[in-house]
Design an enzyme around this catalytic site. Structure first.
Site, PDB file in Angstrom:
ATOM      1  N   SER A 128       0.806  -1.289  -0.139  1.00  0.00           N
ATOM      2  CA  SER A 128      -0.114   0.084  -0.013  1.00  0.00           C
ATOM      3  C   SER A 128       0.765   1.368   0.030  1.00  0.00           C
ATOM      4  CB  SER A 128      -0.936   0.055   1.102  1.00  0.00           C
ATOM      5  OG  SER A 128      -1.753   1.300   1.118  1.00  0.00           O
ATOM      6  N   LYS A 182      -4.488  -6.768   3.399  1.00  0.00           N
ATOM      7  CA  LYS A 182      -4.508  -5.766   2.548  1.00  0.00           C
ATOM      8  C   LYS A 182      -6.115  -5.185   2.061  1.00  0.00           C
ATOM      9  CE  LYS A 182      -3.005  -2.464  -0.266  1.00  0.00           C
ATOM     10  NZ  LYS A 182      -3.853  -2.302  -1.235  1.00  0.00           N
ATOM     11  N   HIS A 185      -7.642  -3.800   4.818  1.00  0.00           N
ATOM     12  CA  HIS A 185      -6.707  -2.266   4.353  1.00  0.00           C
ATOM     13  C   HIS A 185      -7.597  -1.313   3.878  1.00  0.00           C
ATOM     14  CE1 HIS A 185      -4.465   0.701   2.503  1.00  0.00           C
ATOM     15  NE2 HIS A 185      -3.823   1.016   3.637  1.00  0.00           N
ATOM     16  N   ASN A 186      -7.984  -1.827   2.581  1.00  0.00           N
ATOM     17  CA  ASN A 186      -8.825  -1.023   1.505  1.00  0.00           C
ATOM     18  C   ASN A 186     -10.203  -0.934   2.037  1.00  0.00           C
ATOM     19  OD1 ASN A 186      -6.242  -1.366   0.125  1.00  0.00           O
ATOM     20  ND2 ASN A 186      -7.380  -1.769  -1.975  1.00  0.00           N
ATOM     21  N   GLU A 189     -10.092   1.769   4.178  1.00  0.00           N
ATOM     22  CA  GLU A 189      -9.636   3.040   3.477  1.00  0.00           C
ATOM     23  C   GLU A 189     -11.033   3.633   2.670  1.00  0.00           C
ATOM     24  OE1 GLU A 189      -6.431   2.637   0.439  1.00  0.00           O
ATOM     25  OE2 GLU A 189      -7.823   2.885  -1.104  1.00  0.00           O
TER      26      GLU A 189
END
Ligand code: 6PG
Length: 475
Positions: A128, A182, A185-186, A189
């Site tokens: 990222s 990940k 994480h997104n 986000e």
């Protein structure tokens, strides 16, 4: 010379990671399906370090020291499978294939299992930080075997962002663990971006502030507990003036938010795991709603609030919105970390949430000062079941809650949609509730489908004879 690592796929992320590796003194073999990209990279950036330009996968593999490390930076899905199929036959047991794209973790699990049979370590690594992060220091979330991390970790830690001297890279766990975190994480986000957008909308519509004025507000917020990359770039986007119209750029950008899929995956998987990630889900739905031109056109004429009390929003609204944003953001991260805990338990990954918070402090898109507070919460003696109840966050929510309630109420009154803020508040109120109306839902289920219910005062399952004499029987 033998190269320490190879990079195949030299679009901007791959090229920048290759340059980052070379700038850190590693000899990097580079390859791209069409060779002109490789040539362009060497022409423009060859002076930054030691590159070995390779025209074919065979050349790349031959250029590498053993065990070989090959970093794949191509589009997720079929293109990644195609590259794996090309390289795997050329590799030997002990070699490492690293996928640095936004792969679905289930694909990573499948690929890892298949390549393990050949003795090849397949490492799904979340990366990222966008283009700039790739070049100057991303946050890296590698999965795969612990053994492969011994050979890869030092190099990845070397090129990762550093916070207080600590690299933003750690071994997340086996097989798909890296790509799973990940993905979440997104998802976080998406939630973070949606909440910031709602804060902007509230202040713009509610207070009539201009984008330039709001740029100053966000820049000021970036000095406090909200300090984060996304708040920082929000100020920059709001300040941007459109050359063609001379007005704010944000006013000429079409209001349809797109997505490539990681946020949607987060919610799909959360549904399967049974984790309530309502903040992330609302963010995904809000993007999807924004793109439904048909629905929006059909509903555009519907009335808003008939009576908006004049002057009902004062200067203090700015601070209320700031606090509501912080509280809602805490909820989004708490939900994301819950999902990571659930995924880790489901797949036996043993992901360390404190270590994860540590590597999200820098390099990645959701980097924020408060990730240090999350790290502390998970490193404490008493591990929090939910971040909301960890001392620092419980206090922050206590401080914020009156503002949060005022903002959600005011938004409803003014007719400004705040799905992120309101779902976060509903989550907070639901979790802290002594009793939930879920009891009534159980009663309804028992009524129409004899689905039974449990009682608060006795063990067992029970059914009321709804269509009979309405006595209760043990089921
Ligand atoms: C990152 C970003 C990166 C990418 C997203 C955007 O961590 O560096 O998340 O991976 O920008 O894929 O996702 P959407 O296109 O779905 O908004």
């Amino acid at each position: 010379t033998q190269a320490q690592i190879g990079v195949t796929g030299l679009a901007v992320m791959g090229a920048n990671l290759a340059r980052n590796l070379a700038r850190h003194g590693h000899t990097v073999a580079v390859h791209n399906r069409s060779h002109h990209r490789t040539k362009a990279l060497i022409e423009e950036h060859g002076h930054e370090g030691d590159f070995v330009a390779c025209e074919t996968p065979e050349e790349l593999v031959a250029a590498l020291e053993r065990p070989r490390r090959v970093l794949i930076m191509v589009k997720a899905g079929a293109p990644t499978d195609a590259v794996i199929e090309e390289f795997a036959p050329l590799l030997e047991p002990g070699d490492m294939l690293v996928d640095g794209g936004n792969a679905h973790f289930a694909d990573t699990r499948r690929r890892e299992a298949a390549l393990r049979e050949q003795g090849i370590h397949f490492v799904g690594a979340g990366v990222s930080g966008g283009e700039e992060g790739a070049l100057l220091g991303p946050s890296i979330m590698p999965g795969g075997s612990a053994e492969s991390y011994e050979a890869l970790g030092p190099m990845l830690e070397d090129i990762a962002a550093k916070v207080d001297g600590v690299p933003c890279c750690t071994h997340i766990g086996p097989d798909g663990a890296g790509h799973f975190v990940k993905m979440v994480h997104n998802g976080i986000e998406y939630a973070d971006m949606q909440l910031i957008a709602e804060a902007y909308d509230l202040l713009r519509q509610g207070l009539g502030r201009s984008p330039a004025e709001l740029a100053d507000v966000f820049a000021a917020w970036n000095e406090g507990e909200l300090s984060s990359y996304l708040i920082e770039i929000t100020a920059e986007v709001l300040r941007q003036v459109d050359a063609a119209t001379g007005g704010p750029l944000v006013d000429v950008i079409a209001d349809r938010a797109e997505q490539k899929g990681t946020g949607r995956w987060t919610v799909q998987i959360a549904l399967d795991l049974g984790v309530p990630v309502s903040g992330i889900a609302e963010a995904v739905f809000a993007r999807s709603l924004s793109g439904h031109a048909d629905l929006r056109a059909a509903a555009r004429g519907l009335p808003g609030p008939s009576r908006v009390p004049a002057g009902s929003v004062g200067e203090e609204f700015v601070e209320d919105v700031r606090r509501a944003l912080y509280a809602s953001k805490i909820v989004a991260y708490a939900q994301g970390f819950d999902q990571i805990g659930a995924g880790s338990a489901e797949y036996g990954w043993d992901v360390d949430p404190g270590a994860l918070a540590t590597i999200w402090r820098g390099g990645c898109i959701i980097r924020a000062v408060f990730l240090d507070r999350i790290r502390e919460a998970y490193e404490a003696e008493d591990k929090p079941v939910t971040l909301l109840a960890a001392p620092y966050f419980a206090e922050a929510l206590t401080l914020a809650q009156d503002s949060w309630r005022r903002v959600v109420a005011k938004a409803a009154e003014l007719g400004i949609p705040v799905p992120g803020f309101s779902t976060a508040l509903a989550y907070y109120d639901s979790l802290r509730a002594e009793r939930l109306p879920a009891a009534l839902i159980q009663g309804q289920r028992d009524f129409f489908g004899a689905h039974t219910y449990q009682r608060v005062d006795r063990e067992g399952s029970f059914h009321t004879l709804w269509s009979g004499d309405r006595t209760e029987v043990e089921a």
